[in-house]
Design a protein around this motif. Structure first.
Motif, mmCIF file in Angstrom:
data_model
loop_
_atom_site.group_PDB
_atom_site.id
_atom_site.type_symbol
_atom_site.label_atom_id
_atom_site.label_comp_id
_atom_site.label_asym_id
_atom_site.label_seq_id
_atom_site.Cartn_x
_atom_site.Cartn_y
_atom_site.Cartn_z
ATOM 1 N N PRO A 1 0.804 -1.225 0.000
ATOM 2 C CA PRO A 1 0.000 0.000 0.000
ATOM 3 C C PRO A 1 0.841 1.281 0.000
ATOM 4 C CG PRO A 1 -0.742 -1.510 1.719
ATOM 5 C CD PRO A 1 0.501 -2.106 1.128
ATOM 6 N N TYR A 2 1.897 1.310 0.803
ATOM 7 C CA TYR A 2 2.672 2.554 0.931
ATOM 8 C C TYR A 2 3.292 2.972 -0.396
ATOM 9 C CZ TYR A 2 6.246 5.824 2.539
ATOM 10 O OH TYR A 2 7.037 6.940 2.706
ATOM 11 N N ARG A 3 3.645 2.017 -1.228
ATOM 12 C CA ARG A 3 4.350 2.357 -2.479
ATOM 13 C C ARG A 3 3.494 2.098 -3.726
ATOM 14 N NH1 ARG A 3 9.165 4.299 -1.836
ATOM 15 N NH2 ARG A 3 10.103 4.009 0.213
ATOM 16 N N TRP A 4 2.183 1.931 -3.550
ATOM 17 C CA TRP A 4 1.347 1.691 -4.737
ATOM 18 C C TRP A 4 1.123 3.022 -5.459
ATOM 19 C CZ3 TRP A 4 0.922 -2.752 -6.868
ATOM 20 C CH2 TRP A 4 0.034 -2.915 -7.938
ATOM 21 N N LEU A 5 1.476 3.077 -6.741
ATOM 22 C CA LEU A 5 1.569 4.373 -7.422
ATOM 23 C C LEU A 5 0.238 5.119 -7.513
ATOM 24 C CD1 LEU A 5 4.201 3.627 -10.211
ATOM 25 C CD2 LEU A 5 4.488 4.967 -8.107
ATOM 26 N N THR A 6 -0.864 4.393 -7.641
ATOM 27 C CA THR A 6 -2.149 5.093 -7.757
ATOM 28 C C THR A 6 -2.835 5.274 -6.400
ATOM 29 O OG1 THR A 6 -3.287 3.023 -8.186
ATOM 30 C CG2 THR A 6 -2.534 4.251 -10.116
ATOM 31 N N GLY A 7 -2.117 4.966 -5.312
ATOM 32 C CA GLY A 7 -2.655 5.209 -3.971
ATOM 33 C C GLY A 7 -3.080 3.932 -3.268
ATOM 34 N N ALA A 8 -2.952 3.992 -1.926
ATOM 35 C CA ALA A 8 -3.222 2.803 -1.103
ATOM 36 C C ALA A 8 -4.648 2.294 -1.291
ATOM 37 C CB ALA A 8 -2.967 3.118 0.370
ATOM 38 N N ASN B 1 -6.432 2.063 -3.880
ATOM 39 C CA ASN B 1 -6.640 1.254 -5.103
ATOM 40 C C ASN B 1 -5.797 -0.017 -5.107
ATOM 41 O OD1 ASN B 1 -8.162 3.401 -6.184
ATOM 42 N ND2 ASN B 1 -6.264 4.454 -6.715
ATOM 43 N N CYS B 2 -4.950 -0.122 -4.088
ATOM 44 C CA CYS B 2 -3.852 -1.093 -4.135
ATOM 45 C C CYS B 2 -4.330 -2.547 -4.224
ATOM 46 C CB CYS B 2 -2.995 -0.865 -2.893
ATOM 47 S SG CYS B 2 -1.615 -1.952 -2.744
ATOM 48 N N ALA B 3 -5.251 -2.946 -3.341
ATOM 49 C CA ALA B 3 -5.636 -4.362 -3.280
ATOM 50 C C ALA B 3 -6.206 -4.829 -4.616
ATOM 51 C CB ALA B 3 -6.654 -4.583 -2.163
ATOM 52 N N ALA B 4 -7.180 -4.083 -5.121
ATOM 53 C CA ALA B 4 -7.870 -4.522 -6.343
ATOM 54 C C ALA B 4 -6.926 -4.478 -7.547
ATOM 55 C CB ALA B 4 -9.092 -3.643 -6.593
ATOM 56 N N GLU B 5 -6.152 -3.394 -7.659
ATOM 57 C CA GLU B 5 -5.271 -3.278 -8.830
ATOM 58 C C GLU B 5 -4.157 -4.316 -8.795
ATOM 59 O OE1 GLU B 5 -5.891 1.523 -9.554
ATOM 60 O OE2 GLU B 5 -3.847 0.731 -9.398
#
Ligand code: PLP
Length: 451
Positions: free
Chosen positions: A192-199, A201-205
């Motif tokens: 989550p901390y480094r997911w480019l489109t934001g935490a 959106n992280c799980a689904a993307e």
């Protein structure tokens, strides 16, 4: 509590760290031990229990490492010493594959009961975490009659050839040691901390990307196993965004893939639950365990669905020492201690104290022009801070190393981790007294000021 005379639960520095006797031993080590076997803090230990390590110079250090998440019940815990000593005196080895003994069976029964899910289970015992992961892959291949193995960015699974290949980070684990085993494929994890489109959106993307890669580049029908740590340990205590693990489990189930949870670092009350999978109700097909299982003696296991575990033919699994009787006795003592002392509750309390104090440090250094705490994360007694340079999220491994060094000099054992080397990780024994926990956190706070 410890079997031997308990050590005073205090930090005590009587020499510089490391002291003269430790330095002498370190000089001997350099002349005798292979250079590839590194040492985080060359303080030579003479005794340890509760929350402290005593060294050969008479210093008493606070232990925030537990020998890398092993001594969850503390060093030389009473029941571990009692049961292992009794077993040592009775017999030390027969080889379970030749003439078996009850301890092995009893450990298997305990693991079948304690691991997630109430389905019919079987267990096989081994010596190390890496060996357990290797065997989980063997079993999944035997069951599915497929070959591919899927692993994740930032994952760590060990130092044998197959598990090096399954591990993400090159230096120091893989550099120069290839070629690695084929049919290992890496996909994104929800960091989550480094997911480019934001935490948010992280799980689904991340799940969609991982699944798309498997479908397009490997073919689901070729995949024997998906292997993941429910909290990534060496990768920097990365907790996959909520929803990611259930999505991967569902995909595995829909495609006949064996889902393997590597709980070698997260298991046995470390995260405040018996296993980190419990947090999102994940029921893995196979689970690998080691480290905390036996209070410091070498033991590891693969536990899982009976029909999968039984897919390997008789004689296909095992090893000379796997499930050594002394290690099994220690495991039974260790599991008994976890239950009796409610170590899940103790780990939860450690988490509350640490997260509160570390978030206060994060606030305090929010405007620092030298180092910032990008994220405080973790569960139970598996807590980390990710350090970044001011003004963004650029990893700050230099500050991380400097803070760890300052802690060591003050008599606090801390470890670093992370793909970028910028994570301070804390793994205190679950029997850590609260006054030492707070004293350790004072030292960490002080160490930030020195950077
Ligand atoms: C998640 C995980 N898997 C596997 C291993 C390898 O275990 P071992 O060092 O006992 O071989 C480790 C060790 O750190 C680990 O953390």
């Amino acid at each position: 509590m410890s079997a031997a005379t308990p050590l005073p639960q205090e930090r005590r520095l009587v020499t510089a760290i490391p002291g003269p006797k430790s330095q002498e031993l370190q000089a001997r080590k350099l002349g005798a031990v292979a250079a590839g076997v590194g040492t985080t803090l060359p303080v030579y230990v003479s005794r340890a229990n509760g929350g402290v390590l005593e060294d050969v110079d008479g210093n008493s250090l606070i232990d925030f490492g537990s020998g890398i998440a092993v001594t969850n019940v503390g060093n030389s815990a009473e029941a571990v010493v009692a049961k292992a000593s009794e077993q040592l005196a009775a017999f030390t080895h027969t080889c379970f594959m030749v003439t078996p003994y009850e301890g092995y069976v009893a450990v298997a029964e305990q693991l079948n009961e304690l691991t997630p899910g109430d389905h019919d289970k079987r267990t096989a015992l081994f010596n190390s975490g890496a060996e357990a992961v290797e065997n989980a892959v063997k079993i999944a291949r035997a069951y599915t009659k497929r070959t591919a193995v899927v692993v994740f960015d930032h994952g760590y699974h060990g130092r044998t050839n197959l598990t090096m290949g399954m591990t993400a980070k090159n230096m120091p684990y893989k550099q120069g040691f290839g070629p690695f085993a084929p049919e290992v494929h890496r996909v994104p994890v929800a960091y989550p901390y480094r997911w480019l489109t934001g935490a948010e959106n992280c799980a689904a993307e991340a799940a969609a990307q991982a699944i798309d890669l498997i479908n397009k580049q490997i073919g689901a029908e070729n995949v024997a196993a998906i292997v993941i740590e429910p909290i990534q340990g060496e990768g920097g205590f990365i907790e996959p965004a909520k929803g990611f693990l259930p999505a991967i489990v569902e995909y595995a189930k829909a495609n006949g893939i064996v889902f393997v949870a590597d709980e070698i670092q997260t298991g046995f009350c470390r995260t405040g639950q018996w296993f980190a999978c419990d947090d999102e109700g994940i029921v893995p097909d196979l689970i690998t365990t080691a480290k905390g299982i036996a209070g410091g003696l070498p033991l590891a296991a693969v536990t899982g669905r009976a029909e999968i575990m039984d897919a390997a033919h008789a004689g296909g699994l095992g090893g000379t020492y796997g499930g050594n009787p002394v290690a099994c006795a220690a495991a039974l003592g260790s599991i008994e201690t976890m239950k009796e002392l409610d170590l899940n509750g103790k780990a939860q309390r450690i988490g509350e104290v640490m997260l509160g104090r570390l978030r206060a440090i994060q606030e305090k250094y929010a405007d620092s022009d030298r180092v910032r705490v990008g994220e405080v994360r973790g569960r139970g007694a598996m807590i980390a801070v990710e350090l970044v340079k001011p003004g963004g999220k650029e990893p700050h491994p230099e500050a991380t190393a400097a803070i760890a060094k300052a802690c060591h000099a003050e008599g606090l054992v801390v470890l670093t981790a992370g793909t970028y080397g910028n994570v301070l990780r804390f793994l205190p024994p679950l029997v850590m007294p609260e006054h030492l926990l707070n004293e350790g956190l004072d030292i960490i706070e002080g160490a930030f000021a020195t950077v």
